[in-house]
Design a protein around this motif. Structure first.
Motif, mmCIF file in Angstrom:
data_model
loop_
_atom_site.group_PDB
_atom_site.id
_atom_site.type_symbol
_atom_site.label_atom_id
_atom_site.label_comp_id
_atom_site.label_asym_id
_atom_site.label_seq_id
_atom_site.Cartn_x
_atom_site.Cartn_y
_atom_site.Cartn_z
ATOM 1 N N ARG A 131 -22.289 60.667 9.083
ATOM 2 C CA ARG A 131 -23.103 61.834 8.727
ATOM 3 C C ARG A 131 -22.816 62.911 9.763
ATOM 4 N NH1 ARG A 131 -24.986 62.124 3.832
ATOM 5 N NH2 ARG A 131 -26.573 63.556 4.549
ATOM 6 N N PHE A 132 -22.777 64.173 9.324
ATOM 7 C CA PHE A 132 -22.576 65.287 10.247
ATOM 8 C C PHE A 132 -23.949 65.723 10.742
ATOM 9 C CE2 PHE A 132 -21.499 69.782 11.290
ATOM 10 C CZ PHE A 132 -20.571 69.495 12.285
ATOM 11 N N VAL A 133 -24.170 65.642 12.035
ATOM 12 C CA VAL A 133 -25.487 65.904 12.611
ATOM 13 C C VAL A 133 -25.409 66.930 13.736
ATOM 14 C CG1 VAL A 133 -26.326 63.587 12.034
ATOM 15 C CG2 VAL A 133 -25.355 64.013 14.291
ATOM 16 N N VAL A 155 -29.511 60.286 25.090
ATOM 17 C CA VAL A 155 -29.073 61.663 25.332
ATOM 18 C C VAL A 155 -29.633 62.604 24.277
ATOM 19 C CG1 VAL A 155 -27.074 63.184 25.538
ATOM 20 C CG2 VAL A 155 -26.985 60.879 26.489
ATOM 21 N N TRP A 156 -29.500 62.252 23.005
ATOM 22 C CA TRP A 156 -30.005 63.063 21.907
ATOM 23 C C TRP A 156 -30.876 62.163 21.022
ATOM 24 C CZ3 TRP A 156 -28.845 67.600 23.555
ATOM 25 C CH2 TRP A 156 -27.589 67.911 24.066
ATOM 26 N N PRO A 157 -32.146 61.988 21.341
ATOM 27 C CA PRO A 157 -32.976 61.078 20.540
ATOM 28 C C PRO A 157 -33.246 61.562 19.120
ATOM 29 C CG PRO A 157 -34.308 62.188 22.183
ATOM 30 C CD PRO A 157 -32.878 62.548 22.466
ATOM 31 N N HIS A 158 -33.182 62.887 18.888
ATOM 32 C CA HIS A 158 -33.380 63.430 17.547
ATOM 33 C C HIS A 158 -32.169 64.269 17.159
ATOM 34 C CE1 HIS A 158 -37.608 62.688 18.705
ATOM 35 N NE2 HIS A 158 -37.706 62.328 17.440
ATOM 36 N N VAL A 159 -31.802 64.169 15.900
ATOM 37 C CA VAL A 159 -30.710 64.986 15.359
ATOM 38 C C VAL A 159 -31.142 65.536 14.011
ATOM 39 C CG1 VAL A 159 -28.878 63.697 16.543
ATOM 40 C CG2 VAL A 159 -29.596 62.993 14.247
ATOM 41 N N VAL A 160 -30.481 66.605 13.583
ATOM 42 C CA VAL A 160 -30.693 67.147 12.242
ATOM 43 C C VAL A 160 -29.460 66.790 11.429
ATOM 44 C CG1 VAL A 160 -31.108 69.202 10.853
ATOM 45 C CG2 VAL A 160 -32.082 69.046 13.146
ATOM 46 N N TYR A 163 -23.545 73.630 19.305
ATOM 47 C CA TYR A 163 -22.239 73.449 19.931
ATOM 48 C C TYR A 163 -21.963 71.975 20.274
ATOM 49 C CZ TYR A 163 -25.362 74.115 23.920
ATOM 50 O OH TYR A 163 -26.418 74.041 24.796
ATOM 51 N N GLU A 164 -22.927 71.087 20.006
ATOM 52 C CA GLU A 164 -22.748 69.642 20.188
ATOM 53 C C GLU A 164 -22.731 68.904 18.839
ATOM 54 O OE1 GLU A 164 -22.215 67.862 22.934
ATOM 55 O OE2 GLU A 164 -22.504 69.440 24.427
ATOM 56 N N ALA A 165 -22.635 69.634 17.720
ATOM 57 C CA ALA A 165 -22.599 69.016 16.390
ATOM 58 C C ALA A 165 -21.405 68.067 16.288
ATOM 59 C CB ALA A 165 -22.504 70.091 15.315
ATOM 60 N N ALA A 166 -21.646 66.933 15.613
ATOM 61 C CA ALA A 166 -20.588 65.930 15.518
ATOM 62 C C ALA A 166 -20.912 64.926 14.418
ATOM 63 C CB ALA A 166 -20.460 65.196 16.847
ATOM 64 N N PRO A 167 -19.902 64.183 13.967
ATOM 65 C CA PRO A 167 -20.184 63.099 13.030
ATOM 66 C C PRO A 167 -20.820 61.926 13.776
ATOM 67 C CG PRO A 167 -17.832 63.206 13.496
ATOM 68 C CD PRO A 167 -18.478 64.359 14.213
ATOM 69 N N LEU A 168 -21.690 61.233 13.097
ATOM 70 C CA LEU A 168 -22.368 60.075 13.680
ATOM 71 C C LEU A 168 -22.475 59.009 12.604
ATOM 72 C CD1 LEU A 168 -23.867 59.218 16.322
ATOM 73 C CD2 LEU A 168 -25.944 60.036 15.247
ATOM 74 N N GLY A 169 -22.210 57.784 12.958
ATOM 75 C CA GLY A 169 -22.280 56.683 12.004
ATOM 76 C C GLY A 169 -23.680 56.507 11.450
ATOM 77 N N LYS A 170 -23.773 56.219 10.161
ATOM 78 C CA LYS A 170 -25.082 56.016 9.527
ATOM 79 C C LYS A 170 -25.886 54.929 10.222
ATOM 80 C CE LYS A 170 -23.939 57.205 4.764
ATOM 81 N NZ LYS A 170 -23.795 56.649 3.409
ATOM 82 N N ARG A 171 -25.227 53.933 10.745
ATOM 83 C CA ARG A 171 -25.921 52.839 11.420
ATOM 84 C C ARG A 171 -26.621 53.292 12.695
ATOM 85 N NH1 ARG A 171 -21.656 47.856 10.721
ATOM 86 N NH2 ARG A 171 -21.932 47.660 8.478
#
Length: 109
Positions: free
Chosen positions: A39-41, A21-26, A74-82
């Motif tokens: 991490r907040f991405v 769905v989101w292959p790249h994040v910042v 508007y889709e920012a969210a925490p994501l596990g480092k793994r």
């Protein structure tokens, strides 16, 4: 809003295989919180997915591997480092635009 460039963040990263769905994040989380498992991405998406009614400044373009997908604040969210692979580059040059887009989501300004 925190100064993303001074915080040493805003690295473009790829998610592990299977995250289609989101292959790249910042990754915009400060390194002061590097001991956390999350991490907040903010995801990046093709510009073709941008709703026409959304103000253009709300979704700034971020250059990644020769293309310029849009930031989806508007889709920012925490994501596990793994779930994150190594950095694919820096988005620090777009730090002000990223901060403004996140601010717009929170405050509407």
């Amino acid at each position: 809003m925190a100064n993303i460039a001074e915080a040493g963040t805003a690295f473009v990263r790829t998610q592990v295989p299977g995250c289609d769905v989101w292959p790249h994040v910042v990754d915009i989380q400060t390194d002061l919180l590097r001991s956390l498992a999350m991490r907040f991405v903010v995801p990046l998406a093709p510009t073709s997915l941008m709703p026409a009614s959304l103000p253009r400044r709300s979704c700034p373009l971020i250059k990644v591997a020769g293309v310029s997908p849009m930031l989806v604040p508007y889709e920012a969210a925490p994501l596990g480092k793994r779930s994150l692979n190594a950095s694919k580059g820096s988005a620090k040059d777009r730090a002000r635009a990223i901060a403004a887009a996140l601010d717009a989501v929170v405050s509407g300004v």
